[in-house]
Design an enzyme around this catalytic site. Structure first.
Site, PDB file in Angstrom:
ATOM      1  CB  SER A   9     -35.347 -37.522 -44.228  1.00 33.10           C
ATOM      2  OG  SER A   9     -35.600 -36.621 -43.155  1.00 33.10           O
ATOM      3  CG  MET A  33     -33.522 -38.795 -52.120  1.00 35.01           C
ATOM      4  SD  MET A  33     -32.003 -37.873 -51.780  1.00 35.01           S
ATOM      5  CE  MET A  33     -32.686 -36.327 -51.214  1.00 35.01           C
ATOM      6  CB  CYS A  98     -24.657 -39.446 -48.007  1.00 32.62           C
ATOM      7  SG  CYS A  98     -26.432 -39.357 -48.296  1.00 32.62           S
ATOM      8  CB  CYS A 190     -28.918 -41.779 -42.827  1.00 31.85           C
ATOM      9  SG  CYS A 190     -27.568 -41.480 -43.970  1.00 31.85           S
TER      10      CYS A 190
END
Length: 346
Positions: A9, A33, A98, A190
């Site tokens: 991330s 991602m 998620c 996020c």
RNA sequence: UGGGGAUUCGCCAAGUGGUAAGGCAUCGGCUUUUGGUGCCGACAUUCGGGGGUUCGAAUCCCUCAUCCCCAG
């Protein structure tokens, strides 16, 4: 050589995860991602910076790096779910969705199709025999967010950080000179990032004035601009002052009314008994009996008597009443160190 | 219209001559991969307006304004 795709991330945790796997001899590929890239009023989406950081670390480690684009899926499965839930007057947990739909489903599938043998993430959790175990650092344990993952997915997942404490992780990242070693932990949903849930929701929902009503006296204390923005137990954002603090104890989505009280012992604020639906078990369905549950991330585990209702919902009789448990939130169930599953509060 | 009471930060509220407590709200920060909670910090040169007494007043006096209660 086992091929592992690591979700990176751009933060410290996933960076170190990749580094540790390299050291452990895996053939590691870093994957960013791309789930959300939209800027929102008053807040720039940090995706480009995060991607750059993830890439930098990958270069540092000398590993392959890829970007998986899950924007459509993320919007549908996570963001739309979240907005729909709020519209129903509930309080969802998008990060759990998620993990269920994106990280441990689409990401896993895509990685396997792409040639991976396993995936890994920087979650603080452990896996043993396909079971999900709490992290060694119980203070940082993130199994609460992972209870909707399948046991099968776990057999293909590595959580290298589950054995370490957060301070150790920071230290190890520093020792290895990772670019992201000093980066501040991200927090909040996020994609919502720095702006609040309220600001985010108002992009998708019409604001509508309604009354704030004192549950005890029935008096209108003030106005709000949408019952959807409030959740049970909430104190701030009411703009109602005078004497003791007011807490939200209920709301009527039809009437667009929010009910508040100064009574900290109000029945609506404490739940000694919980019913959860959309129940998910990571491995086999448990027997009725004594378990521990957690009602929110980082909450201490409390003893619970679990029983099954007709229709599949689960009833939980708590040893101690929990405060401000909103419909839509998740209750996660543990048996000692093992996270066995959970469900969503009705 | 007589008589009584009130007027201190957005809200609640201390303070009756010695130089504006506190709580709520709000704002900022911390904690936290959900919401929420919690914690820390900031927040009235000024006490409805105008005069006066005093070395000195939010606190005493006069007056105006507004609100409330009892008489009508």
């Amino acid at each position: 050589m086992t091929k592992v795709y690591v979700g990176m991330s751009g933060g410290v945790d996933s960076s170190l995860t990749a580094a540790l796997l390299v050291e452990q001899g895996y053939d590691v590929t870093g994957v960013y991602m791309k789930n959300w890239t939209q800027d929102l009023p008053g807040m720039k989406c940090p995706w480009a910076d995060d991607l750059a950081d993830a890439k930098r670390v990958a270069v540092q480690l000398g590993i392959d790096f890829k970007v998986f684009d899950f924007e459509n899926e993320y919007k549908q499965k996570v963001v739309d779910y979240m907005i729909d839930e709020y519209k129903l007057g509930r309080t969802p947990n998008p990060d759990i969705m998620c993990n269920q739909e994106v990280k441990f489903k689409i990401f896993l599938e895509t990685a396997l199709e792409d040639g991976a043998d396993l995936i890994a993430t920087g979650h603080y959790a452990r896996v043993a025999d396909g079971k999900l175990l709490q992290a060694v650092d119980t203070n940082k344990d993130q199994t609460y967010f992972l209870y909707r993952v399948t046991g099968e997915a776990l057999t293909k997942t590595l959580f290298p950080l589950g054995e370490f404490t957060k301070p150790e992780v920071r230290e190890m990242a520093k020792e290895r000179g990772l670019f992201t070693a000093g980066k501040k932990d991200s927090q909040g949903i996020c994609f919502v990032g720095q702006i609040g849930i309220r600001e985010f929701l108002s992009q998708y929902v019409e604001q509508k004035a309604g009354s704030i009503i004192d549950k005890q006296t029935g008096k209108v204390l003030g106005q709000h601009d949408g019952a959807i923005f409030y959740t049970i137990g909430q104190r701030h954002g009411l703009d109602v002052g005078g004497g003791l603090p007011y807490y939200v104890v209920g709301k009527d989505m039809e009437m667009n009314e929010v009910y508040v009280t100064t009574n900290l012992n109000d029945d609506a604020l404490w739940r000694p008994e919980l019913t959860i639906a959309s129940v998910h078990w990571i491995n086999e369905t448990p027997q009725p009996g004594e378990y521990q549950i957690r009602v929110r991330h980082r909450a201490t585990l409390i003893a619970t008597e679990l029983s099954f209702n007709e229709g599949g919902s689960v009833n939980l009789h708590l040893g101690n009443a929990e405060r401000a448990v909103a419909a839509g939130q998740s209750v996660v169930i543990y048996h000692d160190d093992v996270c066995i599953g959970g469900g969503i509060v009705s």
